[in-house]
Design a protein around this motif. Structure first.
Motif, short mmCIF file in Angstrom:
data_model
loop_
_atom_site.label_atom_id
_atom_site.label_comp_id
_atom_site.label_asym_id
_atom_site.label_seq_id
_atom_site.Cartn_x
_atom_site.Cartn_y
_atom_site.Cartn_z
N UNK A 142 0.81 -1.22 0.00
CA UNK A 142 0.00 0.00 0.00
C UNK A 142 0.85 1.28 0.00
N UNK A 143 2.13 1.15 -0.25
CA UNK A 143 3.02 2.31 -0.19
C UNK A 143 3.97 2.30 -1.38
N UNK A 144 4.68 3.42 -1.53
CA UNK A 144 5.76 3.54 -2.51
C UNK A 144 7.09 3.60 -1.75
N UNK B 78 14.53 3.54 5.34
CA UNK B 78 13.75 3.38 4.11
C UNK B 78 12.44 4.13 4.31
N UNK B 79 12.15 5.08 3.43
CA UNK B 79 10.95 5.91 3.54
C UNK B 79 9.88 5.37 2.60
N UNK B 80 8.72 5.06 3.18
CA UNK B 80 7.57 4.59 2.41
C UNK B 80 6.49 5.67 2.39
N UNK C 163 10.63 4.33 7.85
CA UNK C 163 9.97 5.60 8.13
C UNK C 163 8.74 5.70 7.24
N UNK C 164 7.59 5.91 7.85
CA UNK C 164 6.33 5.90 7.12
C UNK C 164 5.84 7.33 6.93
N UNK C 165 5.67 7.71 5.67
CA UNK C 165 5.12 9.03 5.34
C UNK C 165 3.65 8.84 4.95
#
Length: 200
Positions: free
Chosen positions: A25-27, A133-135, A170-172
């Motif tokens: 559900x993320x990039x 890692x940023x999602x 790290x979730x954005x």
């Protein structure tokens, strides 16, 4: 592609496999930047540095970007992911810690030598954020296809569990204000309530 880029590519792909719900559900912004799919972010280095310093906090390492639509909030996150992928991270406060540690260990009188176990003011072995890692989480994709009550909460709980198990994630959350109303069934039921303990 250089050896370092191949190693980074393999690491980001392994992180996607380790966090399947987050990846679904993320990039993965780091992976997108490495593949050349993200545009560069210019003249925002001061804000990106501030974001990095907040993310390196031990507690309350949560960044909230606010502004009108189109002001560049997502671009700031993409710029942060680019800096992390390129290892261009601000370590000024870590250098300050190292100077304090050296000053403590090299006191001329040596009075505190017996109390120094070489952990006071030590810089960490691995620089913070170097493996971050940023999602970019899409709430639209997260709620899409949920037919029954509890499906959305179950997906959100899986995402929180995977992020807790992997501290380097790290979730954005884009359009985070929607969490106060999305998937809500009554006055006391809100996804934001489930996120509060994780953010704390």
């Amino acid at each position: 592609m250089t050896h370092a880029e191949k190693a980074a590519l393999n690491y980001y792909q392994q992180m996607d496999k380790a966090c399947p719900t987050v990846a679904q559900y993320s990039r993965n912004l780091n992976l997108l930047y490495l593949n050349g799919s993200l545009d560069a972010c210019y003249n925002r280095e001061d804000i990106i540095t501030q974001i990095q310093k907040i993310l390196m906090r031990k507690t309350k390492a949560n960044v909230l970007l606010s502004g009108i639509a189109g002001c560049g909030k997502t671009a700031l996150v993409e710029g942060t992911a680019a800096k992390i992928t390129e290892r261009k991270i601000e370590y000024e406060h870590i250098c300050t810690q190292e100077k304090k540690r050296q000053r403590f260990r090299t006191r001329p009188d040596g009075a505190d030598a017996e109390y120094d176990d070489e952990t006071d003011f030590d810089a960490p072995q691995k620089p913070p954020l170097c493996d971050c890692v940023i999602y970019d989480l899409s709430l639209t994709a997260l709620i899409g296809g949920t037919r029954y009550r509890g499906d959305f909460e179950e997906r959100l709980q899986k995402i929180m569990d995977e992020c807790s198990a992997h501290p380097d994630v790290a979730l954005f959350i884009d359009e985070v204000h929607q969490l106060t109303t999305i998937g809500r069934s009554d006055e006391n039921d809100s996804p934001a309530q489930a996120l509060k303990p994780a953010l704390a």
